[in-house]
Scaffold this active site. Structure first.
Site, PDB file in Angstrom:
ATOM      1  N   SER A 163     -13.074  -8.324  -6.636  1.00  0.00           N
ATOM      2  CA  SER A 163     -12.052  -7.592  -7.380  1.00  0.00           C
ATOM      3  C   SER A 163     -11.354  -8.562  -8.319  1.00  0.00           C
ATOM      4  CB  SER A 163     -11.051  -6.974  -6.403  1.00  0.00           C
ATOM      5  OG  SER A 163     -11.732  -6.090  -5.542  1.00  0.00           O
ATOM      6  N   LEU A 164     -11.614  -8.410  -9.601  1.00  0.00           N
ATOM      7  CA  LEU A 164     -11.075  -9.368 -10.582  1.00  0.00           C
ATOM      8  C   LEU A 164      -9.820  -8.779 -11.244  1.00  0.00           C
ATOM      9  CD1 LEU A 164     -11.594 -12.120 -11.884  1.00  0.00           C
ATOM     10  CD2 LEU A 164     -13.055 -10.986 -13.567  1.00  0.00           C
ATOM     11  N   HIS A 165      -9.965  -7.653 -11.885  1.00  0.00           N
ATOM     12  CA  HIS A 165      -8.856  -6.856 -12.439  1.00  0.00           C
ATOM     13  C   HIS A 165      -8.090  -7.490 -13.604  1.00  0.00           C
ATOM     14  CE1 HIS A 165      -9.819  -4.272  -9.182  1.00  0.00           C
ATOM     15  NE2 HIS A 165      -9.051  -4.808  -8.265  1.00  0.00           N
ATOM     16  N   SER A 177     -16.757  -6.509  -0.406  1.00  0.00           N
ATOM     17  CA  SER A 177     -15.870  -6.650  -1.566  1.00  0.00           C
ATOM     18  C   SER A 177     -14.658  -7.491  -1.190  1.00  0.00           C
ATOM     19  CB  SER A 177     -15.410  -5.253  -2.015  1.00  0.00           C
ATOM     20  OG  SER A 177     -14.520  -5.357  -3.107  1.00  0.00           O
ATOM     21  N   CYS A 217      -2.396  -1.088  -4.895  1.00  0.00           N
ATOM     22  CA  CYS A 217      -3.166  -0.665  -3.729  1.00  0.00           C
ATOM     23  C   CYS A 217      -2.242  -0.232  -2.599  1.00  0.00           C
ATOM     24  CB  CYS A 217      -4.066  -1.802  -3.264  1.00  0.00           C
ATOM     25  SG  CYS A 217      -5.010  -1.386  -1.794  1.00  0.00           S
ATOM     26  N   ASN A 253      -6.509   4.693  -9.844  1.00  0.00           N
ATOM     27  CA  ASN A 253      -6.201   5.901  -9.078  1.00  0.00           C
ATOM     28  C   ASN A 253      -4.694   5.849  -8.856  1.00  0.00           C
ATOM     29  OD1 ASN A 253      -6.948   8.194  -7.664  1.00  0.00           O
ATOM     30  ND2 ASN A 253      -8.583   7.104  -6.600  1.00  0.00           N
ATOM     31  N   CYS A 272     -17.622   4.083   2.641  1.00  0.00           N
ATOM     32  CA  CYS A 272     -16.669   3.002   2.369  1.00  0.00           C
ATOM     33  C   CYS A 272     -15.902   2.733   3.662  1.00  0.00           C
ATOM     34  CB  CYS A 272     -15.748   3.485   1.248  1.00  0.00           C
ATOM     35  SG  CYS A 272     -14.414   2.378   0.882  1.00  0.00           S
ATOM     36  N   CYS A 276      -3.369  -4.215   5.115  1.00  0.00           N
ATOM     37  CA  CYS A 276      -3.910  -5.364   4.380  1.00  0.00           C
ATOM     38  C   CYS A 276      -2.769  -6.312   4.039  1.00  0.00           C
ATOM     39  CB  CYS A 276      -4.597  -4.888   3.097  1.00  0.00           C
ATOM     40  SG  CYS A 276      -5.430  -6.224   2.209  1.00  0.00           S
ATOM     41  N   GLY A 286      -8.064  -3.421   3.921  1.00  0.00           N
ATOM     42  CA  GLY A 286      -8.292  -4.753   4.459  1.00  0.00           C
ATOM     43  C   GLY A 286      -9.044  -5.668   3.524  1.00  0.00           C
ATOM     44  N   GLU A 287      -8.909  -6.953   3.798  1.00  0.00           N
ATOM     45  CA  GLU A 287      -9.650  -7.965   3.052  1.00  0.00           C
ATOM     46  C   GLU A 287     -10.758  -8.496   3.974  1.00  0.00           C
ATOM     47  OE1 GLU A 287     -10.328  -9.281   0.177  1.00  0.00           O
ATOM     48  OE2 GLU A 287     -11.556 -10.732   1.242  1.00  0.00           O
ATOM     49  N   CYS A 309      -1.916  -6.291  -3.309  1.00  0.00           N
ATOM     50  CA  CYS A 309      -2.254  -6.024  -4.714  1.00  0.00           C
ATOM     51  C   CYS A 309      -1.334  -4.902  -5.219  1.00  0.00           C
ATOM     52  CB  CYS A 309      -3.717  -5.615  -4.839  1.00  0.00           C
ATOM     53  SG  CYS A 309      -4.860  -6.917  -4.320  1.00  0.00           S
ATOM     54  N   GLU A 314      -8.986   4.355   7.355  1.00  0.00           N
ATOM     55  CA  GLU A 314      -9.671   5.348   6.530  1.00  0.00           C
ATOM     56  C   GLU A 314     -11.129   4.954   6.325  1.00  0.00           C
ATOM     57  OE1 GLU A 314      -7.427   5.513   2.923  1.00  0.00           O
ATOM     58  OE2 GLU A 314      -5.638   6.223   3.950  1.00  0.00           O
ATOM     59  N   CYS A 361      -7.038   4.118  -2.093  1.00  0.00           N
ATOM     60  CA  CYS A 361      -7.068   3.292  -0.878  1.00  0.00           C
ATOM     61  C   CYS A 361      -5.756   3.356  -0.112  1.00  0.00           C
ATOM     62  CB  CYS A 361      -7.267   1.837  -1.257  1.00  0.00           C
ATOM     63  SG  CYS A 361      -8.924   1.431  -1.625  1.00  0.00           S
TER      64      CYS A 361
HETATM   65  N1  SAH Z   1      -9.786  -6.199  -0.220  1.00  0.00           N
HETATM   66  C1  SAH Z   1     -11.051  -5.943  -0.837  1.00  0.00           C
HETATM   67  C2  SAH Z   1     -11.647  -4.582  -0.531  1.00  0.00           C
HETATM   68  C3  SAH Z   1     -10.754  -3.370  -0.493  1.00  0.00           C
HETATM   69  S1  SAH Z   1     -10.179  -2.608  -1.972  1.00  0.00           S
HETATM   70  C4  SAH Z   1     -10.948  -6.136  -2.323  1.00  0.00           C
HETATM   71  O1  SAH Z   1      -9.852  -6.354  -2.826  1.00  0.00           O
HETATM   72  O2  SAH Z   1     -11.983  -6.121  -2.984  1.00  0.00           O
HETATM   73  C5  SAH Z   1     -11.548  -1.967  -2.854  1.00  0.00           C
HETATM   74  C6  SAH Z   1     -11.309  -1.904  -4.354  1.00  0.00           C
HETATM   75  O3  SAH Z   1     -10.400  -0.830  -4.703  1.00  0.00           O
HETATM   76  C7  SAH Z   1     -10.685  -3.172  -4.910  1.00  0.00           C
HETATM   77  O4  SAH Z   1     -11.336  -3.519  -6.103  1.00  0.00           O
HETATM   78  C8  SAH Z   1      -9.252  -2.726  -5.154  1.00  0.00           C
HETATM   79  O5  SAH Z   1      -8.587  -3.557  -6.046  1.00  0.00           O
HETATM   80  C9  SAH Z   1      -9.461  -1.317  -5.629  1.00  0.00           C
HETATM   81  N2  SAH Z   1      -8.255  -0.469  -5.610  1.00  0.00           N
HETATM   82  C10 SAH Z   1      -7.254  -0.461  -4.721  1.00  0.00           C
HETATM   83  N3  SAH Z   1      -6.308   0.451  -5.048  1.00  0.00           N
HETATM   84  C11 SAH Z   1      -6.752   1.062  -6.175  1.00  0.00           C
HETATM   85  C12 SAH Z   1      -6.224   2.101  -7.014  1.00  0.00           C
HETATM   86  N4  SAH Z   1      -5.047   2.675  -6.752  1.00  0.00           N
HETATM   87  N5  SAH Z   1      -6.956   2.459  -8.090  1.00  0.00           N
HETATM   88  C13 SAH Z   1      -8.146   1.883  -8.361  1.00  0.00           C
HETATM   89  N6  SAH Z   1      -8.687   0.892  -7.620  1.00  0.00           N
HETATM   90  C14 SAH Z   1      -7.992   0.490  -6.539  1.00  0.00           C
END
Ligand code: SAH
Length: 354
Positions: free
Chosen positions: A219-221, A196, A122, A295, A108, A115, A162-163, A119, A95, A338
């Site tokens: 991406s900390l979260h 990222s 995701c 999302n 993007c 991936c 992907g990472e 997470c 995508e 994503c």
């Molecule tokens: N692997 C990398 C880049 C891809 S994801 C990373 O983790 O940073 C890009 C961003 O979208 C990341 O911060 C990820 O955690 C976030 N993301 C993935 N799924 C999501 C969702 N359903 N809602 C909101 N953010 C999401």
């Protein structure tokens, strides 16, 4: 056998190809111009080249249509966000998302097919990582995007599937290409290209030492190991303290500000105790926190917090001296998160055009 993409060739490799083919050196520049301007949908349409040479190129290397063909699209009318489903030369799907904001376009891009990180919220990681993208498969997404929007994108973010730091070399090569001036690249400023990562500490350290002006987003979260490991399995390998330490070192070494992505999930990581923990973690570190509303994806039971809770969380950070912005989730339409578009297509629902 699947042909390698011409977008993955270095300038030296392209020059060598023409040398070996007994062609004048200016052909390499002509081909570069056709590739990076987006004119090389197929070799057949590159009229500046003699027919015999077009045939030779077609035998050896994929053009844009082979590297990144549009096979589906979804969009969100209210925000103007467009999500393209691209088919690569071996049939793999990724995508690429085109996001408008005022008079700018952000693209993007994906760095892997699927991936490996898994997470919790995701959709990209639901069926693991199939393979790394070649550098040209990454850079060609930006060329495809430029064609779709009718001009060069202003910003590129590596936030598709992907990472990036698990495909480090190809990601850096692609970023260099996007940055290279035309006709050898897209001429997108390094400070407008953001990589990222989910927190791959060795990747961050390598990135710091590159001497480039690329932006780093992490991406900390979650502010604690217990919670972060629940949301992001990668945290079991590189803990929060080690991650923040690498980010601080990045800023010390490069002078560049790190952005932390923090996707808020109602009742999971959005409490006052968690904003306090986040503040304690980031105190005295000049950085940015980007607060994103979840999302929703069907495979994860969480919900986005209400706007009121989001604002309380943001204000708590600001009061503590941490620069925090709220990013509305663009593309709230179905399959906008994503990996969701690709997933639906693979599951067969999207057959015959997404
Ligand atoms: N692997 C990398 C880049 C891809 S994801 C990373 O983790 O940073 C890009 C961003 O979208 C990341 O911060 C990820 O955690 C976030 N993301 C993935 N799924 C999501 C969702 N359903 N809602 C909101 N953010 C999401």
């Amino acid at each position: 056998m699947v042909k390698p993409s011409a977008y993955s060739l270095s300038d030296a490799e392209l020059a060598a190809f023409f040398r070996d083919a007994g062609q004048p050196a200016f052909r390499a520049r002509q081909v570069s111009e056709a590739l990076w301007s987006g004119r090389a949908e197929s070799w057949g349409v590159v009229q500046t080249l003699p027919a015999s040479l077009r045939e030779k190129l077609a035998e050896r290397f994929g053009a844009l249509g082979d590297t990144a063909a549009v096979v589906g699209e979804t969009g969100d009318k209210s925000s103007g966000t467009r999500k393209l489903l691209l088919k690569l030369s071996d049939g793999a799907l990724v995508e690429t998302v085109l996001i408008p904001a005022r008079d700018r376009w952000t693209v993007c891009v994906s760095s892997q097919v699927g991936c490996a990180c898994g997470c919790a919220f995701c959709a990209s990681g639901l069926s693991g990582c199939e393979r790394n993208l070649a550098s040209g498969e990454i850079a060609a997404q930006a060329v495809r995007a430029a064609l779709e929007i009718g001009r060069r994108p202003d910003n590129v973010v590596f936030m598709g599937s992907g990472e990036p730091f698990f495909n480090y070399d190809n990601v850096l090569a692609a970023a260099r290409r996007m940055n290279a001036p035309p006709p050898f690249g897209l001429g997108i400023g390094a400070r407008r290209i953001t990589v990222s990562t989910c927190g791959v500490v060795p990747g961050i350290k390598r990135f710091s030492a590159e001497g480039l002006q690329l932006e780093l987003s992490v991406s900390l979260h979650a502010p604690t190991d217990a919670l972060r490991s629940r949301l992001m399995p990668v945290n079991d390998k590189w803990h929060v303290a080690e991650l923040i330490e690498a980010c601080r070192a990045h800023t010390a070494e490069t002078g560049r500000i790190v952005t932390f992505e923090y996707t808020r999930v109602e009742g999971v990581n959005d409490s006052p105790a968690q904003s306090a923990a986040l503040l304690a973690l980031l105190r005295g570190f000049p950085c940015r926190v980007n607060l994103i509303a979840l999302n929703p994806v069907p495979e994860f039971p969480g919900r986005a917090p209400s706007p009121g809770v989001c604002e309380t969380f943001r204000r708590a950070l600001e009061r503590g001296g941490v620069n925090a912005t709220m990013r509305l989730s663009k593309g709230r339409a179905d399959e906008a998160a994503c990996g969701q578009l690709r997933r639906r297509y693979l599951e067969g629902a999207g057959k015959g055009g997404v």
